[in-house]
Design an enzyme around this catalytic site. Structure first.
Site, PDB file in Angstrom:
ATOM      1  N   CYS A 136       1.111  -1.013  -0.098  1.00 19.52           N
ATOM      2  CA  CYS A 136      -0.171  -0.327  -0.286  1.00 19.52           C
ATOM      3  C   CYS A 136       0.983   1.359  -0.480  1.00 19.52           C
ATOM      4  O   CYS A 136       0.544   2.176  -0.928  1.00 19.52           O
ATOM      5  CB  CYS A 136      -1.097   0.222   0.712  1.00 19.52           C
ATOM      6  SG  CYS A 136      -2.133  -1.645   0.779  1.00 19.52           S
ATOM      7  N   LYS A 145      -8.167   6.652   0.217  1.00 14.23           N
ATOM      8  CA  LYS A 145      -7.337   6.191   1.377  1.00 14.23           C
ATOM      9  C   LYS A 145      -6.372   6.909   0.566  1.00 14.23           C
ATOM     10  O   LYS A 145      -5.441   6.646  -0.554  1.00 14.23           O
ATOM     11  CB  LYS A 145      -7.141   4.126   1.047  1.00 14.23           C
ATOM     12  CG  LYS A 145      -6.282   4.058   1.622  1.00 14.23           C
ATOM     13  CD  LYS A 145      -5.730   3.059   1.271  1.00 14.23           C
ATOM     14  CE  LYS A 145      -4.246   2.117   2.080  1.00 14.23           C
ATOM     15  NZ  LYS A 145      -4.703   0.588   1.557  1.00 14.23           N
ATOM     16  N   HIS A 162      -2.440   6.744   3.279  1.00 16.05           N
ATOM     17  CA  HIS A 162      -2.178   6.013   3.480  1.00 16.05           C
ATOM     18  C   HIS A 162      -0.349   6.120   3.560  1.00 16.05           C
ATOM     19  O   HIS A 162       0.544   5.451   2.904  1.00 16.05           O
ATOM     20  CB  HIS A 162      -2.400   4.833   2.737  1.00 16.05           C
ATOM     21  CG  HIS A 162      -2.088   3.712   3.582  1.00 16.05           C
ATOM     22  ND1 HIS A 162      -1.855   2.034   3.603  1.00 16.05           N
ATOM     23  CD2 HIS A 162      -1.496   3.888   4.996  1.00 16.05           C
ATOM     24  CE1 HIS A 162      -1.830   1.654   4.555  1.00 16.05           C
ATOM     25  NE2 HIS A 162      -1.499   2.645   5.492  1.00 16.05           N
ATOM     26  N   SER A 168      -5.272   2.142   5.408  1.00 18.79           N
ATOM     27  CA  SER A 168      -5.941   1.457   5.439  1.00 18.79           C
ATOM     28  C   SER A 168      -7.592   1.236   6.026  1.00 18.79           C
ATOM     29  O   SER A 168      -7.441   1.288   6.996  1.00 18.79           O
ATOM     30  CB  SER A 168      -5.539  -0.344   5.566  1.00 18.79           C
ATOM     31  OG  SER A 168      -4.250   0.338   4.211  1.00 18.79           O
ATOM     32  N   HIS A 174     -10.141  -3.946  -0.414  1.00 18.39           N
ATOM     33  CA  HIS A 174      -8.723  -3.788   0.902  1.00 18.39           C
ATOM     34  C   HIS A 174     -10.014  -4.544   1.457  1.00 18.39           C
ATOM     35  O   HIS A 174     -10.811  -4.409   1.729  1.00 18.39           O
ATOM     36  CB  HIS A 174      -8.486  -3.046   1.277  1.00 18.39           C
ATOM     37  CG  HIS A 174      -7.705  -3.311   2.328  1.00 18.39           C
ATOM     38  ND1 HIS A 174      -7.269  -4.284   3.464  1.00 18.39           N
ATOM     39  CD2 HIS A 174      -6.086  -3.104   1.988  1.00 18.39           C
ATOM     40  CE1 HIS A 174      -6.554  -3.894   3.889  1.00 18.39           C
ATOM     41  NE2 HIS A 174      -5.241  -3.684   3.247  1.00 18.39           N
ATOM     42  N   ASP A 197      -2.886  -0.415  -6.687  1.00 25.62           N
ATOM     43  CA  ASP A 197      -2.246   0.265  -6.150  1.00 25.62           C
ATOM     44  C   ASP A 197      -1.072  -1.366  -5.855  1.00 25.62           C
ATOM     45  O   ASP A 197       0.165  -1.711  -5.518  1.00 25.62           O
ATOM     46  CB  ASP A 197      -2.199  -0.273  -4.901  1.00 25.62           C
ATOM     47  CG  ASP A 197      -3.051  -0.662  -3.823  1.00 25.62           C
ATOM     48  OD1 ASP A 197      -3.528  -1.385  -4.074  1.00 25.62           O
ATOM     49  OD2 ASP A 197      -2.920  -0.346  -2.415  1.00 25.62           O
ATOM     50  N   LYS A 202      -0.112 -10.329  -3.676  1.00 31.81           N
ATOM     51  CA  LYS A 202       0.387  -8.822  -2.547  1.00 31.81           C
ATOM     52  C   LYS A 202       1.597  -9.261  -1.935  1.00 31.81           C
ATOM     53  O   LYS A 202       1.624  -9.892  -0.915  1.00 31.81           O
ATOM     54  CB  LYS A 202      -0.983  -7.896  -2.109  1.00 31.81           C
ATOM     55  CG  LYS A 202      -0.834  -7.634  -1.034  1.00 31.81           C
ATOM     56  CD  LYS A 202      -1.655  -6.924   0.005  1.00 31.81           C
ATOM     57  CE  LYS A 202      -1.940  -5.881   0.824  1.00 31.81           C
ATOM     58  NZ  LYS A 202      -2.831  -5.504   1.370  1.00 31.81           N
TER      59      LYS A 202
END
Length: 486
Positions: free
Chosen positions: A78, A131, A133, A156, A233, A285, A306
């Site tokens: 992220c 978002k 982050h 998140s 997410h 992302d 991920k």
């Protein structure tokens, strides 16, 4: 006296003419909209092979523009990924690694030039809805990074004191119990707390409504709009209008609402006569969080997901539309990365780049359909604190020795997290991305000359940016992340 009047009139005419020229230039500069999705995999868009749900708006966007098949997030996680997109740098160059957590006293260094700041210098109006982050302290929030408006979560949506499965408050012995309630921020201030799964259901629609309103209010001015969605997410949230609509279950419902959001933004551009003068970008992302099973996306046949440096972790969908400039219905197979977006948009709008070194390259030629060019020749796969796990040049990828959390285990289900297996790459491995994008066949013994060529890039990168895999904590060109001094 007559000369003075003539001089005043001349100055007045010149002033009006300059303002008109400036206004005309502003109108002609393209608007830019970037839609960034969280944890959506390479195989989670219809035109990339998604099954179990449909994405008609994204498919139409691809038919009206271009999709990339070898496009990469800056890193497979992220915060680092977003830092790369907004600055045009490999995240480790600017001190970013992993995902930031609540109450971290670090964030985007204000010495770094963000894409929003680049546009602000050109009199664009800028907004971020979604978002962030990149630091949750006020000093690091979007309004301090070049954005005029912000509504969204600072990190998140699983960083809260509730169960991601039931939404119930966690007992004090559980991980995350000490997190604050999720703050919904407007500008620099908390305006609401997200305290239930039901609250999370409204986020995609909220961001979409804010984006549409921003477009309507700024139709006569050049603008940059960044919409980094919280979904998909975990914990997954979806509005009632899409709940239960897909064959794939909750994750498919979420993807359908994301597609709806793209459609609403496209409609707002069309309604205001801005479609032809707007660069619309869609990407993600990083790859899917595979150990969440049916609450995770698809890597589309790529290896792992991920938080890994295999293709499933970092190769992502990228669709761009700019009528009259980007040829319709085209597919680009050339190498490109999220860090290329900033320098490309700067080249198109005559924006000024940072005096600090960046890693992105101008890929305007690819956007314009000139596939004979190769603006990006190499790609570095950094992950962890500062670990160089691989390098790609052209169709060849060299995977370096490193450890990672493999998803080759039984996944979770219905929001429960499955296990991962700590796995090690003991020796370098070589893969031909043209023949083997799934990274199944290590052909290192056949192409020693390719290994040598790629190792030269590795050694150069280690000197510049470091590599903890071989004990080099920093290179000679790393910069510091932003910090709040105690």
């Amino acid at each position: 006296m007559r000369k003075s009047i003539t001089l005043i009139l001349l100055i007045t005419v010149l002033f009006i003419s300059c303002n008109q020229i400036k206004r005309k230039q502003n109108i002609e500069k393209p608007n830019v909209v970037i839609i960034l999705i969280d944890d959506e995999g390479y195989g989670d868009v219809g035109c990339y092979g998604a099954t179990g749900f449909e994405t008609p708006n994204l498919d139409q966007m691809a038919s009206q523009g271009m999709k990339f098949t070898n496009f990469y997030a800056a890193q497979p996680v992220c915060s680092a990924s977003r830092a790369g997109l907004l600055t045009g740098c490999y995240p480790n160059r600017i001190g970013f690694s992993g995902a930031l957590y609540p109450n971290h006293k670090i964030g985007m260094n204000t010495e770094e030039l963000t894409i929003a700041e680049m546009f602000k210098e050109q009199a664009y109006t800028t907004a971020c809805f979604g978002k962030w982050h990149l630091g949750s302290e006020k000093e690091f929030l979007p309004l301090q990074q070049g954005f005029d408006e912000y509504v969204g979560l600072p990190y998140s949506n699983d960083m809260w004191p509730h169960s991601n499965v039931t939404g119930e408050r966690l007992s004090d012995d559980k991980k995350g119990a000490k997190y604050p309630e999720l703050p919904l921020i407007e500008g620099n201030e908390i305006v609401e707390r997200i305290t239930s799964l039901k609250d999370q259901d409204k986020l995609t629609t909220l961001y979409t409504e804010k984006a549409v309103d921003f477009i309507n209010r700024n139709a006569k001015n050049p603008f940059f709009l960044y919409v980094p969605h919280t979904m998909g997410h975990v914990p997954l949230g979806v509005s009632d209008k899409f709940r239960g609509k897909s064959e794939k279950g909750l994750y498919g419902d979420v993807m359908m609402e994301i597609d709806w959001s793209v459609g609403e933004i496209s409609k707002a551009l069309e309604k205001n006569g801005l479609t032809d003068n707007t660069i619309l970008i869609f990407t993600t992302d990083n790859g899917p969080w595979l150990n969440f099973g049916n609450h995770a996306g698809s890597s589309g046949g790529l290896r792992e997901g991920k938080s890994t440096s295999w293709e499933g972790g970092q190769r992502v969908p990228f669709i761009i539309r700019w009528p009259g400039n980007i040829p319709e219905g085209t597919v680009c197979n050339k190498l490109a990365c999220a860090i290329d977006i900033l320098p490309t948009l700067a080249a198109i709008t005559d924006g000024k780049l940072s005096d600090n070194k960046i890693d992105g390259v101008d890929i305007t030629s690819l956007w314009k359909g000139n596939f004979e060019t190769t603006p990006r020749e190499t790609m570095l796969y950094y992950y962890g604190k500062n670990n160089l796990n691989g390098v790609r040049k052209g169709n060849w990828k060299l995977v370096l020795p490193h450890t990672y959390a493999s998803y080759n285990a039984k996944p979770g289900n219905d929001g429960h997290r499955g296990k991962t297996i700590k796995t090690a790459v003991e020796k370098p491995e070589l893969y031909n991305m043209m023949r083997d994008p799934g990274e199944r066949f290590n052909v290192i013994e056949y192409y020693p000359e390719k290994v040598q060529e790629l190792m030269e890039i590795v050694e150069k990168s280690r000197k510049e940016l470091g590599d903890l895999n071989v004990g080099i904590e920093k290179g000679n060109e790393n910069r510091e992340i932003g910090r709040i001094e105690d």
